[in-house]
Design a protein around this motif. Structure first.
Motif, mmCIF file in Angstrom:
data_model
loop_
_atom_site.group_PDB
_atom_site.id
_atom_site.type_symbol
_atom_site.label_atom_id
_atom_site.label_comp_id
_atom_site.label_asym_id
_atom_site.label_seq_id
_atom_site.Cartn_x
_atom_site.Cartn_y
_atom_site.Cartn_z
ATOM 1 N N TYR A 80 1.128 -1.358 0.461
ATOM 2 C CA TYR A 80 -0.324 -0.087 0.291
ATOM 3 C C TYR A 80 0.760 1.230 -0.558
ATOM 4 C CZ TYR A 80 -3.582 3.739 1.199
ATOM 5 O OH TYR A 80 -4.296 4.474 1.627
ATOM 6 N N ARG A 81 0.489 2.082 -1.265
ATOM 7 C CA ARG A 81 1.970 3.321 -0.963
ATOM 8 C C ARG A 81 1.208 4.814 -0.580
ATOM 9 N NH1 ARG A 81 2.043 5.549 -6.592
ATOM 10 N NH2 ARG A 81 3.186 7.078 -5.642
ATOM 11 N N ARG A 82 -0.479 4.423 -0.591
ATOM 12 C CA ARG A 82 -0.759 6.052 -0.361
ATOM 13 C C ARG A 82 -0.805 6.575 1.257
ATOM 14 N NH1 ARG A 82 -6.589 5.140 -3.273
ATOM 15 N NH2 ARG A 82 -7.843 4.087 -1.203
ATOM 16 N N ARG A 114 1.492 9.466 -10.773
ATOM 17 C CA ARG A 114 0.201 9.794 -9.980
ATOM 18 C C ARG A 114 -0.380 9.055 -11.708
ATOM 19 N NH1 ARG A 114 2.597 10.723 -6.262
ATOM 20 N NH2 ARG A 114 1.715 12.461 -4.708
#
Ligand SMILES: N[C@@H](CCC(=O)N[C@@H](CS)C(=O)NCC(=O)O)C(=O)O
Length: 313
Positions: A50-52, A135
């Motif tokens: 998870y990178r957010r 993005r």
């Protein structure tokens, strides 16, 4: 009880939602400044993919997504709850709509060409290109933004509604802030802090007044620590996850099964692990990592999908 560690970067609107909540709760916490784009080498051992931004850590428990992070902070520091009884459905629905539809509107306004020169994220050509590439990958083939001519009317439509509603009360749902105020604030903050766009708020005096009251909550008492120190803090303890508990009837998955969890909107990086707890509110996985040992990774239900893992791992 381990200390809260917030993994964030200054320009992140969703991190601002949580920093401000920690300020409102007079929290004393630690923070790690993570990169704005991938790779995020000190975050991946904790989240498993998870990178957010942001992510919250409590020892070996890792909380993803502000919908869950805000809940956990409110449980840890319950004074002045942001989930007042009587408004459960409207606060939750407003916060989720704001964090998705209104957030997308606001980043579209903030990333329109005339605003980019003033954005701290676009200060040099190479950084701007790397950001846009990253993005695009995060969006997974879709677009995270709307064209400015679509976004601007939506933005003003909602600011007008906020302004009318805030004429009658200090916060959106009365005299104390709820999650909906923190969600609305971080979206407005991201537009307002851009010098080329602050004038967009000229016709909304009640929104400006509410924003200045929200801003006063500050960011709490924070100590910045290194990514390595946060990894050491996770390695030193075991996750808090208690018994396996699930709603098998709803999703067909049982504690102990290998599953993967990922967002349904963007950032499609699956996190694999053993399902420990699932309810209509949240999902918790246990995973092993060579750097930090066993960690529990927690997600909200809303906005995430869980499936049986394809690998046997
Ligand atoms: N639903 C998520 C959304 C988080 C989100 O989109 N964060 C943005 C930053 S404000 C992000 O992750 N951008 C990509 C990154 O930081 O790598 C939440 O509430 O935490």
């Amino acid at each position: 009880m381990p200390k809260i560690i917030l993994h964030h970067y200054p320009e992140s609107p969703f991190a601002e939602k949580i920093r401000l909540l920690l300020g409102y709760k007079h929290a004393n916490y630690q923070a790690v400044t993570i990169p704005v784009i991938m790779p995020k080498p000190d975050l991946m051992p904790l989240t498993g993919g998870y990178r957010r931004t942001p992510v919250m850590q409590l020892g070996a428990d890792i909380y993803c997504d502000t919908a869950l992070i805000a809940r956990v902070i409110d449980e840890l520091l319950p004074d002045g709850t942001i989930y007042p009884p009587g408004n459960e459905a409207t606060v939750a629905a407003t916060a989720r709509w704001t964090d998705s539809v209104f957030f997308r509107t606001c980043i579209s306004v903030a990333f329109q060409p005339r605003a980019l020169a003033e954005s701290p994220l676009f200060q040099d050509q190479a950084a701007a290109e790397a950001f846009l590439r990253d993005r695009a990958e995060l969006a997974g083939g879709a677009s995270l933004t709307l064209p400015p001519e679509t976004a601007l009317p939506l933005f003003h439509n909602h600011l007008g509604n906020l302004d009318r509603q805030l004429a009658g009360s200090a916060f959106l749902f009365g005299n104390q802030p709820t999650e909906a105020d923190f969600s609305s604030y971080h979206c407005c903050w991201f537009v307002h802090r851009n010098a080329a766009l602050a004038g967009e708020f000229d016709h909304y005096p009640n929104v400006r007044q509410w924003m200045s009251v929200m801003r006063e909550f500050g960011h709490g008492e924070l100590e910045t620590i290194s990514g390595e120190a946060a990894l050491d803090a996770a390695a030193a303890v075991s996750p808090r996850v208690a018994e396996g508990q699930s709603l098998e009837a709803l999703d067909g998955l049982r504690p102990g099964e290998r599953v993967e969890v990922m967002p349904t909107d963007y950032g499609f990086d699956p996190v694999r692990g053993v399902l420990m707890q699932s309810s209509v509110e949240h999902l918790s996985l246990l995973r092993e990592d060579p750097r930090v040992g066993t960690v529990a990774v927690h997600f909200p239900r809303v906005g995430y999908q869980v499936t049986r893992a394809a690998d046997k791992g």
